[in-house]
Design a protein around this motif. Structure first.
Motif, PDB file in Angstrom:
ATOM      1  N   HIS A 135      14.160  18.787  -8.536  1.00 31.99           N
ATOM      2  CA  HIS A 135      12.827  18.547  -9.095  1.00 31.99           C
ATOM      3  C   HIS A 135      12.025  17.545  -8.278  1.00 31.99           C
ATOM      4  CE1 HIS A 135      15.128  15.098 -10.504  1.00 31.99           C
ATOM      5  NE2 HIS A 135      13.980  14.489 -10.740  1.00 31.99           N
ATOM      6  N   LEU A 136      12.677  16.835  -7.358  1.00 32.03           N
ATOM      7  CA  LEU A 136      11.998  15.781  -6.609  1.00 32.03           C
ATOM      8  C   LEU A 136      11.041  16.373  -5.575  1.00 32.03           C
ATOM      9  CD1 LEU A 136      14.999  13.349  -6.022  1.00 32.03           C
ATOM     10  CD2 LEU A 136      13.090  13.022  -7.612  1.00 32.03           C
ATOM     11  N   PRO A 137       9.876  15.729  -5.365  1.00 31.06           N
ATOM     12  CA  PRO A 137       8.947  16.207  -4.338  1.00 31.06           C
ATOM     13  C   PRO A 137       9.599  16.290  -2.966  1.00 31.06           C
ATOM     14  CG  PRO A 137       7.866  14.592  -5.753  1.00 31.06           C
ATOM     15  CD  PRO A 137       9.319  14.603  -6.138  1.00 31.06           C
ATOM     16  N   LEU A 138       9.194  17.282  -2.186  1.00 30.29           N
ATOM     17  CA  LEU A 138       9.676  17.565  -0.833  1.00 30.29           C
ATOM     18  C   LEU A 138      11.113  18.061  -0.800  1.00 30.29           C
ATOM     19  CD1 LEU A 138       8.015  14.773   1.359  1.00 30.29           C
ATOM     20  CD2 LEU A 138       7.177  17.045   0.775  1.00 30.29           C
ATOM     21  N   PHE A 139      11.653  18.441  -1.958  1.00 28.46           N
ATOM     22  CA  PHE A 139      13.001  19.005  -1.957  1.00 28.46           C
ATOM     23  C   PHE A 139      13.069  20.228  -1.051  1.00 28.46           C
ATOM     24  CE2 PHE A 139      16.149  22.025  -3.524  1.00 28.46           C
ATOM     25  CZ  PHE A 139      17.283  21.243  -3.613  1.00 28.46           C
ATOM     26  N   ARG A 140      12.117  21.156  -1.208  1.00 25.49           N
ATOM     27  CA  ARG A 140      12.140  22.379  -0.408  1.00 25.49           C
ATOM     28  C   ARG A 140      11.908  22.086   1.071  1.00 25.49           C
ATOM     29  NH1 ARG A 140      12.334  27.061  -3.154  1.00 25.49           N
ATOM     30  NH2 ARG A 140      11.900  27.013  -5.400  1.00 25.49           N
ATOM     31  N   ALA A 141      11.108  21.080   1.368  1.00 29.98           N
ATOM     32  CA  ALA A 141      10.790  20.767   2.763  1.00 29.98           C
ATOM     33  C   ALA A 141      11.947  20.082   3.487  1.00 29.98           C
ATOM     34  CB  ALA A 141       9.542  19.885   2.833  1.00 29.98           C
ATOM     35  N   ALA A 142      12.731  19.280   2.757  1.00 30.40           N
ATOM     36  CA  ALA A 142      13.693  18.413   3.434  1.00 30.40           C
ATOM     37  C   ALA A 142      15.155  18.654   3.097  1.00 30.40           C
ATOM     38  CB  ALA A 142      13.351  16.947   3.135  1.00 30.40           C
ATOM     39  N   ASN A 143      15.447  19.203   1.919  1.00 33.24           N
ATOM     40  CA  ASN A 143      16.844  19.195   1.476  1.00 33.24           C
ATOM     41  C   ASN A 143      17.757  20.049   2.343  1.00 33.24           C
ATOM     42  OD1 ASN A 143      18.789  18.305  -0.676  1.00 33.24           O
ATOM     43  ND2 ASN A 143      19.031  20.514  -0.848  1.00 33.24           N
TER      44      ASN A 143
ATOM     45  N   PHE B 295      13.962   5.976  -0.693  1.00 36.62           N
ATOM     46  CA  PHE B 295      12.856   6.909  -0.892  1.00 36.62           C
ATOM     47  C   PHE B 295      12.731   7.091  -2.403  1.00 36.62           C
ATOM     48  CE2 PHE B 295      13.968   7.610   3.393  1.00 36.62           C
ATOM     49  CZ  PHE B 295      12.982   8.340   4.036  1.00 36.62           C
ATOM     50  N   ARG B 296      11.612   6.681  -2.974  1.00 35.89           N
ATOM     51  CA  ARG B 296      11.460   6.785  -4.423  1.00 35.89           C
ATOM     52  C   ARG B 296      10.542   7.949  -4.769  1.00 35.89           C
ATOM     53  NH1 ARG B 296       8.621   3.694  -8.907  1.00 35.89           N
ATOM     54  NH2 ARG B 296      10.030   4.059 -10.664  1.00 35.89           N
ATOM     55  N   SER B 297      10.929   8.693  -5.796  1.00 40.34           N
ATOM     56  CA  SER B 297      10.139   9.824  -6.290  1.00 40.34           C
ATOM     57  C   SER B 297       9.973  10.920  -5.249  1.00 40.34           C
ATOM     58  CB  SER B 297       8.759   9.344  -6.776  1.00 40.34           C
ATOM     59  OG  SER B 297       8.904   8.440  -7.839  1.00 40.34           O
ATOM     60  N   ARG B 298      10.930  11.046  -4.359  1.00 44.98           N
ATOM     61  CA  ARG B 298      10.943  12.148  -3.399  1.00 44.98           C
ATOM     62  C   ARG B 298      12.322  12.215  -2.756  1.00 44.98           C
ATOM     63  NH1 ARG B 298       8.728  11.387   2.532  1.00 44.98           N
ATOM     64  NH2 ARG B 298      10.624  12.616   2.784  1.00 44.98           N
ATOM     65  N   ILE B 299      12.596  13.362  -2.142  1.00 44.81           N
ATOM     66  CA  ILE B 299      13.856  13.518  -1.417  1.00 44.81           C
ATOM     67  C   ILE B 299      13.826  12.650  -0.152  1.00 44.81           C
ATOM     68  CG2 ILE B 299      15.074  15.183   0.070  1.00 44.81           C
ATOM     69  CD1 ILE B 299      15.895  15.492  -2.750  1.00 44.81           C
ATOM     70  N   PRO B 300      14.901  11.902   0.128  1.00 45.41           N
ATOM     71  CA  PRO B 300      14.934  11.142   1.377  1.00 45.41           C
ATOM     72  C   PRO B 300      14.928  12.057   2.600  1.00 45.41           C
ATOM     73  CG  PRO B 300      16.627  10.381  -0.149  1.00 45.41           C
ATOM     74  CD  PRO B 300      16.074  11.656  -0.714  1.00 45.41           C
ATOM     75  N   PHE B 301      14.472  11.521   3.721  1.00 43.77           N
ATOM     76  CA  PHE B 301      14.636  12.181   5.014  1.00 43.77           C
ATOM     77  C   PHE B 301      15.879  11.588   5.655  1.00 43.77           C
ATOM     78  CE2 PHE B 301      13.839  11.931   9.668  1.00 43.77           C
ATOM     79  CZ  PHE B 301      14.048  13.270   9.939  1.00 43.77           C
ATOM     80  N   VAL B 302      16.919  12.385   5.770  1.00 47.19           N
ATOM     81  CA  VAL B 302      18.192  11.896   6.304  1.00 47.19           C
ATOM     82  C   VAL B 302      18.207  11.959   7.830  1.00 47.19           C
ATOM     83  CG1 VAL B 302      20.690  12.261   6.354  1.00 47.19           C
ATOM     84  CG2 VAL B 302      19.428  12.492   4.205  1.00 47.19           C
ATOM     85  N   GLY B 303      17.624  13.010   8.395  1.00 51.14           N
ATOM     86  CA  GLY B 303      17.542  13.097   9.848  1.00 51.14           C
ATOM     87  C   GLY B 303      18.885  12.925  10.515  1.00 51.14           C
TER      88      GLY B 303
ATOM     89  N   VAL C 292       0.872  -1.176   0.000  1.00 47.20           N
ATOM     90  CA  VAL C 292       0.000   0.000   0.000  1.00 47.20           C
ATOM     91  C   VAL C 292       0.902   1.216   0.000  1.00 47.20           C
ATOM     92  CG1 VAL C 292      -1.863  -1.226   1.177  1.00 47.20           C
ATOM     93  CG2 VAL C 292      -0.240   0.117   2.526  1.00 47.20           C
ATOM     94  N   GLU C 293       0.515   2.238  -0.779  1.00 47.30           N
ATOM     95  CA  GLU C 293       1.385   3.390  -1.003  1.00 47.30           C
ATOM     96  C   GLU C 293       0.825   4.649  -0.358  1.00 47.30           C
ATOM     97  OE1 GLU C 293       3.214   6.089  -4.667  1.00 47.30           O
ATOM     98  OE2 GLU C 293       2.136   4.215  -5.108  1.00 47.30           O
ATOM     99  N   GLY C 294       1.630   5.278   0.496  1.00 43.45           N
ATOM    100  CA  GLY C 294       1.256   6.539   1.107  1.00 43.45           C
ATOM    101  C   GLY C 294       1.464   7.714   0.173  1.00 43.45           C
ATOM    102  N   VAL C 295       0.998   8.869   0.598  1.00 45.33           N
ATOM    103  CA  VAL C 295       1.138  10.076  -0.212  1.00 45.33           C
ATOM    104  C   VAL C 295       2.532  10.683  -0.014  1.00 45.33           C
ATOM    105  CG1 VAL C 295      -1.331  10.581  -0.130  1.00 45.33           C
ATOM    106  CG2 VAL C 295       0.184  11.559   1.610  1.00 45.33           C
ATOM    107  N   THR C 296       2.947  11.459  -0.992  1.00 42.28           N
ATOM    108  CA  THR C 296       4.232  12.160  -0.906  1.00 42.28           C
ATOM    109  C   THR C 296       3.994  13.506  -0.224  1.00 42.28           C
ATOM    110  OG1 THR C 296       5.043  11.057  -2.891  1.00 42.28           O
ATOM    111  CG2 THR C 296       6.192  13.067  -2.203  1.00 42.28           C
TER     112      THR C 296
END
Length: 318
Positions: free
Chosen positions: A293-301, A210-218, A42-46
């Motif tokens: 260009h990856l989703p959540l780039f601005r939120a996480a990078n 993490f596919r199709s989005r920026i990973p969360f490195v934490g 099952v796939e969650g949202v990005t």
């Protein structure tokens, strides 16, 4: 060193404060998709977790064997776990035997109590005890009860595993199916597990990918994470089910993309730390073209880069 340790203590709180500003995503139903014979996900949202998406921001999956169901990860709220069980029941009346926890992060574990109540045996790596018993985990749950209400509330619990693994590899045999559970941490977390379904070529990779989005490195040790990804590349899976994002039928490309992102972080931030270059200057001049260009780039990078900068101050450029 003091600066580094202080940042480690404050980072979880920074993550909590950042979460509510994310754009809300429309609620997505928990829908099981068969990726290969009797192997589902099952796939969650990005997005970052919010009441609008019910904290459905990560993936989970399950394998139907001749003697029961094995679930991989429990999703980010009890409500989502109940929906996942409904999907399992739509496909089979067989009992849910086990839940394998790939790692103890909130978006993968807040549904555990529902599976436990359904009779499942919870399996995780022993490294997860450290997070489970930490102040960070308690603070995260308290904040989630406020920020993700009503889907996370006073009845939502942090649940320990029934079976803590301490080996590099464990084979779980259920009916006619064997699952290889590999400890590949420390990587994204200390306790990272991946699950290979024998005879199918399918791999549940958890948050190593993490596919199709920026990973969360934490707070991850990115150097060890890169080594773990090299190990997964050597295993040559045919189908990869990531912790976030769609299923990959080109696993090597996606494993390498996550790996290349981490290598880029360490190179750019490592060079800056070695030259005593201020973080803001280093970040602004770094070339993020391949990843922006990856989703959540601005939120996480930026947070990923800053955390890596501090890590590289400690580790040097090794």
């Amino acid at each position: 060193m003091i600066r580094f340790l202080l940042s480690r203590l404050l980072l979880p709180l920074v993550c909590l404060l950042a979460a509510p500003v994310a754009a809300a995503a429309d609620a997505r139903p928990v829908k099981a998709v068969e990726v290969v014979d009797r192997v589902y996900f099952v796939e969650g949202v990005t997005a970052l977790g919010s009441p609008a998406n019910r904290n459905f921001i990560s993936n989970a999956g399950f394998v139907i064997t001749s003697d029961g169901v094995v679930v991989v990860d429990a999703l980010g709220s009890p409500a989502l776990a109940r929906e996942m069980i409904a999907e399992i029941r739509r496909l089979t009346p067989l009992p849910i035997r086990h839940v394998i926890v790939t790692h103890y992060h909130a978006d993968h574990i807040y549904g555990l109590q529902v599976f436990k109540a359904a009779g499942a045996n919870i399996i995780a790596h022993a490294g997860g005890k450290s997070y489970l018993n930490s102040q960070t985990a308690r603070l995260r749950l308290e904040a989630s009860r406020d920020e993700l209400a009503p889907f996370i509330d006073a009845k939502t619990e942090l649940l320990a595993a029934d079976q803590w693994l301490d080996k590099q590899e464990t084979v779980l045999k259920v009916g006619d199916t064997a699952l290889r559970i590999l400890h590949v941490g420390p990587a994204h977390t200390t306790e990272d597990l991946v699950v290979l379904v024998e005879g199918t070529g399918a791999m549940y990779a958890g948050d190593l990918v993490f596919r199709s989005r920026i990973p969360f490195v934490g707070q991850a040790d990115s150097r060890s994470w890169i080594g773990s990804l090299d190990r997964l590349i050597d295993l040559k899976p045919r189908i990869l089910i990531p912790g976030h994002g769609p299923v990959s039928t080109m696993p090597l490309e996606d494993l390498k993309l996550t790996r290349d992102y981490l290598v880029h972080l360490r190179k750019t931030m490592g060079d800056a730390a070695a030259e005593l270059e201020p973080f803001d200057e280093a970040y602004d001049k770094a070339d993020w073209t391949r990843f922006e260009h990856l989703p959540l780039f601005r939120a996480a990078n930026r947070m990923n880069a800053y955390n890596t900068y501090l890590l590289m101050e400690q580790q040097g450029r090794r």
